[in-house]
Every structure is written in C-alpha cells, then in structure tokens.
Design a protein around this motif. Structure first.
Motif, PDB file in Angstrom:
ATOM      1  N   SER A 200       6.673  12.436  -2.632  1.00 40.16           N
ATOM      2  CA  SER A 200       6.928  11.944  -3.987  1.00 40.16           C
ATOM      3  C   SER A 200       5.661  11.579  -4.739  1.00 40.16           C
ATOM      4  O   SER A 200       5.694  11.453  -5.970  1.00 40.16           O
ATOM      5  CB  SER A 200       7.854  10.721  -3.926  1.00 40.16           C
ATOM      6  OG  SER A 200       7.267   9.685  -3.138  1.00 40.16           O
ATOM      7  N   THR A 201       4.539  11.401  -4.051  1.00 43.87           N
ATOM      8  CA  THR A 201       3.298  10.978  -4.711  1.00 43.87           C
ATOM      9  C   THR A 201       2.140  11.955  -4.516  1.00 43.87           C
ATOM     10  O   THR A 201       1.114  11.811  -5.182  1.00 43.87           O
ATOM     11  CB  THR A 201       2.867   9.595  -4.191  1.00 43.87           C
ATOM     12  OG1 THR A 201       2.722   9.648  -2.759  1.00 43.87           O
ATOM     13  CG2 THR A 201       3.891   8.536  -4.549  1.00 43.87           C
TER      14      THR A 201
ATOM     15  N   GLN B 117       0.827  -1.196   0.000  1.00 40.91           N
ATOM     16  CA  GLN B 117       0.000   0.000   0.000  1.00 40.91           C
ATOM     17  C   GLN B 117       0.872   1.260   0.000  1.00 40.91           C
ATOM     18  O   GLN B 117       1.995   1.243   0.502  1.00 40.91           O
ATOM     19  CB  GLN B 117      -0.933  -0.009   1.207  1.00 40.91           C
ATOM     20  CG  GLN B 117      -1.947  -1.152   1.185  1.00 40.91           C
ATOM     21  CD  GLN B 117      -2.912  -1.075   2.354  1.00 40.91           C
ATOM     22  OE1 GLN B 117      -2.750  -0.255   3.245  1.00 40.91           O
ATOM     23  NE2 GLN B 117      -3.920  -1.925   2.348  1.00 40.91           N
ATOM     24  N   VAL B 118       0.335   2.324  -0.588  1.00 41.77           N
ATOM     25  CA  VAL B 118       1.075   3.572  -0.720  1.00 41.77           C
ATOM     26  C   VAL B 118       0.234   4.707  -0.138  1.00 41.77           C
ATOM     27  O   VAL B 118      -0.948   4.841  -0.482  1.00 41.77           O
ATOM     28  CB  VAL B 118       1.402   3.884  -2.196  1.00 41.77           C
ATOM     29  CG1 VAL B 118       2.160   5.207  -2.305  1.00 41.77           C
ATOM     30  CG2 VAL B 118       2.211   2.747  -2.809  1.00 41.77           C
ATOM     31  N   ASN B 119       0.819   5.483   0.735  1.00 39.50           N
ATOM     32  CA  ASN B 119       0.148   6.667   1.277  1.00 39.50           C
ATOM     33  C   ASN B 119       0.346   7.826   0.297  1.00 39.50           C
ATOM     34  O   ASN B 119       1.247   8.647   0.455  1.00 39.50           O
ATOM     35  CB  ASN B 119       0.711   7.006   2.656  1.00 39.50           C
ATOM     36  CG  ASN B 119      -0.039   8.152   3.312  1.00 39.50           C
ATOM     37  OD1 ASN B 119      -1.035   8.634   2.786  1.00 39.50           O
ATOM     38  ND2 ASN B 119       0.447   8.591   4.453  1.00 39.50           N
ATOM     39  N   PHE B 120      -0.500   7.875  -0.714  1.00 36.39           N
ATOM     40  CA  PHE B 120      -0.305   8.820  -1.813  1.00 36.39           C
ATOM     41  C   PHE B 120      -0.313  10.268  -1.330  1.00 36.39           C
ATOM     42  O   PHE B 120       0.512  11.074  -1.778  1.00 36.39           O
ATOM     43  CB  PHE B 120      -1.390   8.619  -2.874  1.00 36.39           C
ATOM     44  CG  PHE B 120      -1.191   7.403  -3.725  1.00 36.39           C
ATOM     45  CD1 PHE B 120      -0.395   7.454  -4.846  1.00 36.39           C
ATOM     46  CD2 PHE B 120      -1.798   6.212  -3.393  1.00 36.39           C
ATOM     47  CE1 PHE B 120      -0.205   6.334  -5.634  1.00 36.39           C
ATOM     48  CE2 PHE B 120      -1.611   5.073  -4.171  1.00 36.39           C
ATOM     49  CZ  PHE B 120      -0.813   5.132  -5.285  1.00 36.39           C
TER      50      PHE B 120
ATOM     51  N   MET C 229       1.808  15.149  -5.280  1.00 35.34           N
ATOM     52  CA  MET C 229       1.536  15.937  -6.478  1.00 35.34           C
ATOM     53  C   MET C 229       0.840  15.089  -7.538  1.00 35.34           C
ATOM     54  O   MET C 229      -0.081  15.552  -8.230  1.00 35.34           O
ATOM     55  CB  MET C 229       2.834  16.524  -7.026  1.00 35.34           C
ATOM     56  CG  MET C 229       2.661  17.375  -8.278  1.00 35.34           C
ATOM     57  SD  MET C 229       1.671  18.867  -7.998  1.00 35.34           S
ATOM     58  CE  MET C 229       2.865  19.893  -7.139  1.00 35.34           C
ATOM     59  N   LEU C 230       1.263  13.846  -7.680  1.00 37.19           N
ATOM     60  CA  LEU C 230       0.633  12.948  -8.645  1.00 37.19           C
ATOM     61  C   LEU C 230      -0.840  12.743  -8.324  1.00 37.19           C
ATOM     62  O   LEU C 230      -1.700  12.776  -9.219  1.00 37.19           O
ATOM     63  CB  LEU C 230       1.357  11.603  -8.664  1.00 37.19           C
ATOM     64  CG  LEU C 230       0.744  10.507  -9.544  1.00 37.19           C
ATOM     65  CD1 LEU C 230       0.750  10.941 -10.997  1.00 37.19           C
ATOM     66  CD2 LEU C 230       1.500   9.193  -9.362  1.00 37.19           C
ATOM     67  N   ALA C 231      -1.164  12.553  -7.042  1.00 42.06           N
ATOM     68  CA  ALA C 231      -2.555  12.342  -6.643  1.00 42.06           C
ATOM     69  C   ALA C 231      -3.398  13.572  -6.948  1.00 42.06           C
ATOM     70  O   ALA C 231      -4.536  13.460  -7.434  1.00 42.06           O
ATOM     71  CB  ALA C 231      -2.615  12.008  -5.151  1.00 42.06           C
ATOM     72  N   VAL C 232      -2.863  14.749  -6.682  1.00 44.70           N
ATOM     73  CA  VAL C 232      -3.609  15.981  -6.947  1.00 44.70           C
ATOM     74  C   VAL C 232      -3.825  16.165  -8.440  1.00 44.70           C
ATOM     75  O   VAL C 232      -4.906  16.562  -8.896  1.00 44.70           O
ATOM     76  CB  VAL C 232      -2.855  17.182  -6.352  1.00 44.70           C
ATOM     77  CG1 VAL C 232      -3.530  18.485  -6.766  1.00 44.70           C
ATOM     78  CG2 VAL C 232      -2.809  17.091  -4.836  1.00 44.70           C
ATOM     79  N   VAL C 233      -2.813  15.854  -9.246  1.00 42.26           N
ATOM     80  CA  VAL C 233      -2.925  15.997 -10.697  1.00 42.26           C
ATOM     81  C   VAL C 233      -3.956  15.021 -11.255  1.00 42.26           C
ATOM     82  O   VAL C 233      -4.721  15.359 -12.171  1.00 42.26           O
ATOM     83  CB  VAL C 233      -1.548  15.792 -11.359  1.00 42.26           C
ATOM     84  CG1 VAL C 233      -1.679  15.648 -12.874  1.00 42.26           C
ATOM     85  CG2 VAL C 233      -0.624  16.954 -11.019  1.00 42.26           C
ATOM     86  N   VAL C 234      -4.000  13.810 -10.728  1.00 40.60           N
ATOM     87  CA  VAL C 234      -5.000  12.829 -11.173  1.00 40.60           C
ATOM     88  C   VAL C 234      -6.405  13.353 -10.907  1.00 40.60           C
ATOM     89  O   VAL C 234      -7.301  13.267 -11.759  1.00 40.60           O
ATOM     90  CB  VAL C 234      -4.779  11.475 -10.472  1.00 40.60           C
ATOM     91  CG1 VAL C 234      -5.968  10.543 -10.709  1.00 40.60           C
ATOM     92  CG2 VAL C 234      -3.504  10.817 -10.979  1.00 40.60           C
ATOM     93  N   ALA C 235      -6.622  13.911  -9.709  1.00 47.20           N
ATOM     94  CA  ALA C 235      -7.937  14.466  -9.378  1.00 47.20           C
ATOM     95  C   ALA C 235      -8.296  15.616 -10.308  1.00 47.20           C
ATOM     96  O   ALA C 235      -9.441  15.707 -10.792  1.00 47.20           O
ATOM     97  CB  ALA C 235      -7.944  14.931  -7.923  1.00 47.20           C
ATOM     98  N   LYS C 236      -7.343  16.488 -10.578  1.00 44.35           N
ATOM     99  CA  LYS C 236      -7.609  17.629 -11.452  1.00 44.35           C
ATOM    100  C   LYS C 236      -7.862  17.163 -12.884  1.00 44.35           C
ATOM    101  O   LYS C 236      -8.718  17.725 -13.583  1.00 44.35           O
ATOM    102  CB  LYS C 236      -6.416  18.584 -11.403  1.00 44.35           C
ATOM    103  CG  LYS C 236      -6.627  19.867 -12.183  1.00 44.35           C
ATOM    104  CD  LYS C 236      -7.798  20.645 -11.637  1.00 44.35           C
ATOM    105  CE  LYS C 236      -8.036  21.916 -12.431  1.00 44.35           C
ATOM    106  NZ  LYS C 236      -9.200  22.676 -11.934  1.00 44.35           N
ATOM    107  N   THR C 237      -7.138  16.160 -13.331  1.00 45.04           N
ATOM    108  CA  THR C 237      -7.338  15.629 -14.677  1.00 45.04           C
ATOM    109  C   THR C 237      -8.742  15.070 -14.836  1.00 45.04           C
ATOM    110  O   THR C 237      -9.420  15.308 -15.842  1.00 45.04           O
ATOM    111  CB  THR C 237      -6.291  14.539 -14.966  1.00 45.04           C
ATOM    112  OG1 THR C 237      -4.983  15.115 -14.922  1.00 45.04           O
ATOM    113  CG2 THR C 237      -6.516  13.926 -16.346  1.00 45.04           C
ATOM    114  N   TRP C 238      -9.194  14.320 -13.845  1.00 43.24           N
ATOM    115  CA  TRP C 238     -10.532  13.731 -13.891  1.00 43.24           C
ATOM    116  C   TRP C 238     -11.602  14.811 -13.928  1.00 43.24           C
ATOM    117  O   TRP C 238     -12.633  14.665 -14.582  1.00 43.24           O
ATOM    118  CB  TRP C 238     -10.735  12.831 -12.680  1.00 43.24           C
ATOM    119  CG  TRP C 238     -12.009  12.053 -12.701  1.00 43.24           C
ATOM    120  CD1 TRP C 238     -12.269  10.898 -13.372  1.00 43.24           C
ATOM    121  CD2 TRP C 238     -13.225  12.383 -11.996  1.00 43.24           C
ATOM    122  NE1 TRP C 238     -13.553  10.480 -13.135  1.00 43.24           N
ATOM    123  CE2 TRP C 238     -14.160  11.378 -12.294  1.00 43.24           C
ATOM    124  CE3 TRP C 238     -13.586  13.432 -11.146  1.00 43.24           C
ATOM    125  CZ2 TRP C 238     -15.445  11.378 -11.766  1.00 43.24           C
ATOM    126  CZ3 TRP C 238     -14.867  13.442 -10.630  1.00 43.24           C
ATOM    127  CH2 TRP C 238     -15.785  12.425 -10.935  1.00 43.24           C
TER     128      TRP C 238
END
Length: 278
Positions: A139-140, A131-134, A142-151
């Motif tokens: 390191s993750t 499991q990953v605490n995104f 920013m990726l999680a925020v970008v995924v939400a914004k992309t959706w």
C-alpha cells in the motif's frame, strides 16, 4: 550521400534490434540453451495476462510520477518568478536533484525510507507516531517510489515553467491587477493560459519517459512487494535475466512498444495542435 552515415547508424542502432526482437518473440529461446524452436504467437499468449496486469501498474506509476514533478515544478517556478530574496541561489540549489543520476537518487531514497535506519521512520518515531515500512508494504511502496521520482524530476519541469513565465508580459499582470483581479484570478485567466501549452508538452514527455522508467523501481523495490510496483520494464527484465526466457521477454517488449507508440502518437498530435495555434 551526406545523409548515408546517419541513416546507416540509425538502421544499425535502432531498426536492426527492433526487427531482431520481433523475430525472437516468435521462438522459444532461452539463455540456458543454444537451440531454439519456432512457436509463433504462443509467447504473446503466455505473456498477455502479465502484460495487462503490468500495464495497469505502469500507467498508475507513470501518471503519479508525472503529476508530482509537474505540480512541484510549476509551483516552485511561480515562487522563483516572484520578487524573492536569494532566488538566484535557490534556482541553482533546486537543480541539484536533476543533476544526480537516477540510480544514485534511487539508492538515496531507499536509505531514507529504510525501515531499520531510515530518516523517515526515525522522524516518525521522534514524533511519537508508529513506524511504517514504506518499501515493504504494497500500500505504500508505490508512494515511496513516486516521491523519489518526483524529487529527481521536478527541476526540469521547474526550469521550463520558469522560462515560460519570464516571457509573460508584465503589462497583462498589471492590467489584471488594476481591473481588480485577485491573485488566484490573475493565475487562472492570465498566467495559466500562457503556460499551459509548454507545461502540457513537458508533462506528456515526462509521462513517456516514466512509461519506460526502470532504474528507480528496480533499485528501490525490485517490482515488489509482491507485484505492487511491477512495471513493464521490470517485468521484461525478469523474463530475460531472471527466468532467462528471451522469447517471452521479446514478446513483452513488442507489446510494450505498441502501447508506447499509442502514447507517442498522442504526443505528436498534441504538439501539432499547439503548433497550429501558435
């Protein structure tokens, strides 16, 4: 006289707050005390290192949060422009993320990426992966925020690209097919030149919007962990309503406005260039 009401409203709503903020940036002013003292450019000197750091983070977020919706939106537009069964229903369903308020989308994805009960970690656990605490790792996050914004943002890019694709003459596609062009060749030499102008403008507008985006990052990470997602918008909020330093918050806002003005100037130049071509 006819334009006077609109001009007055513009001066009250836009110009006065701008001038007042620039004036406030020259004072040592706090929400915790009534008096204030003139400090000149000291506030700018104090926030300058933070501004440079937050500017880099903001640019990274803006670029990634623009590329994601553009790539997803254009790809789905090309799919929906083809002879796909049920494409009208898909067009309606794919618009749903865009109809949701940004705060709702942010809370939704914060729950999805939650390290205790989130869907993503549950799926990783079912697959036998660690499991990953995104949202809790620099390191993750920013990726999680970008995924939400992309959706949240891809549907409007999809709509614009789809509208442009539907104006593409079918004769050009048929002629390219007869000449032996592959699917990639038809996209590269026929479709891409036709959609690049509108998509470029949409991308620049999305970049400008992301440059000032606040709700997604504030709800999901609050600028953390550490300062890994600390953008200019979140930093300004913290200066004003966490540290209560209105002078420094105003200085940060003025510097932010200057940076955004440069980007907007790029938009107007690109728009003028595309209009001259057409």
């Amino acid at each position: 006289m006819l334009a006077l009401p609109a001009v007055t409203l513009f001066l009250v709503v836009a110009i006065y707050p701008l001038v007042a903020s620039a004036w406030t940036s020259l004072f040592d002013q706090s929400l915790l005390r009534a008096e204030r003292s003139f400090v000149g450019l000291d506030n700018y000197a104090d926030v300058w290192p933070a501004f440079i750091s937050r500017l880099g983070t903001t640019l990274v977020y803006s670029v990634l949060a623009t590329l994601g919706p553009v790539l997803v939106g254009v790809s789905l537009a090309m799919l929906l422009n083809s002879r796909l069964r049920g494409r009208n229903l898909l067009r309606g369903l794919l618009m749903l993320p865009w109809l949701l308020p940004g705060v709702v989308v942010s809370f939704l994805w914060a729950w999805i990426f939650n390290d205790s009960y989130g869907v993503v970690d549950h799926m990783l656990d079912m697959a036998g992966l660690p499991q990953v605490n995104f949202l809790g790792r620099p390191s993750t996050a920013m990726l999680a925020v970008v995924v939400a914004k992309t959706w949240n943002a891809f549907p409007w890019v999809m709509v614009v690209a789809l509208a442009v694709l539907q104006t593409l003459p079918k004769e050009q596609i048929e002629a390219a097919s007869i000449d032996g062009a592959s699917r990639f060749g038809r996209f590269r030499y026929v479709v891409f030149p036709h959609i690049i102008g509108p998509v470029a403008l949409v991308s620049l507008l999305e970049f400008i919007y992301n440059f000032g985006s606040f709700d997604t990052i504030f709800v999901m990470t609050g600028g953390g962990p550490g300062t890994s997602t600390m953008t200019l918008a979140v930093s300004l909020y913290q200066y004003a309503f966490t540290s209560f330093e209105l002078g420094k918050a105003a200085a940060m806002g003025v510097l932010w406005l200057v940076a955004l003005s440069v980007i907007c100037a790029g938009y107007f130049l690109l728009n003028r260039k595309l209009e001259s071509r057409s």
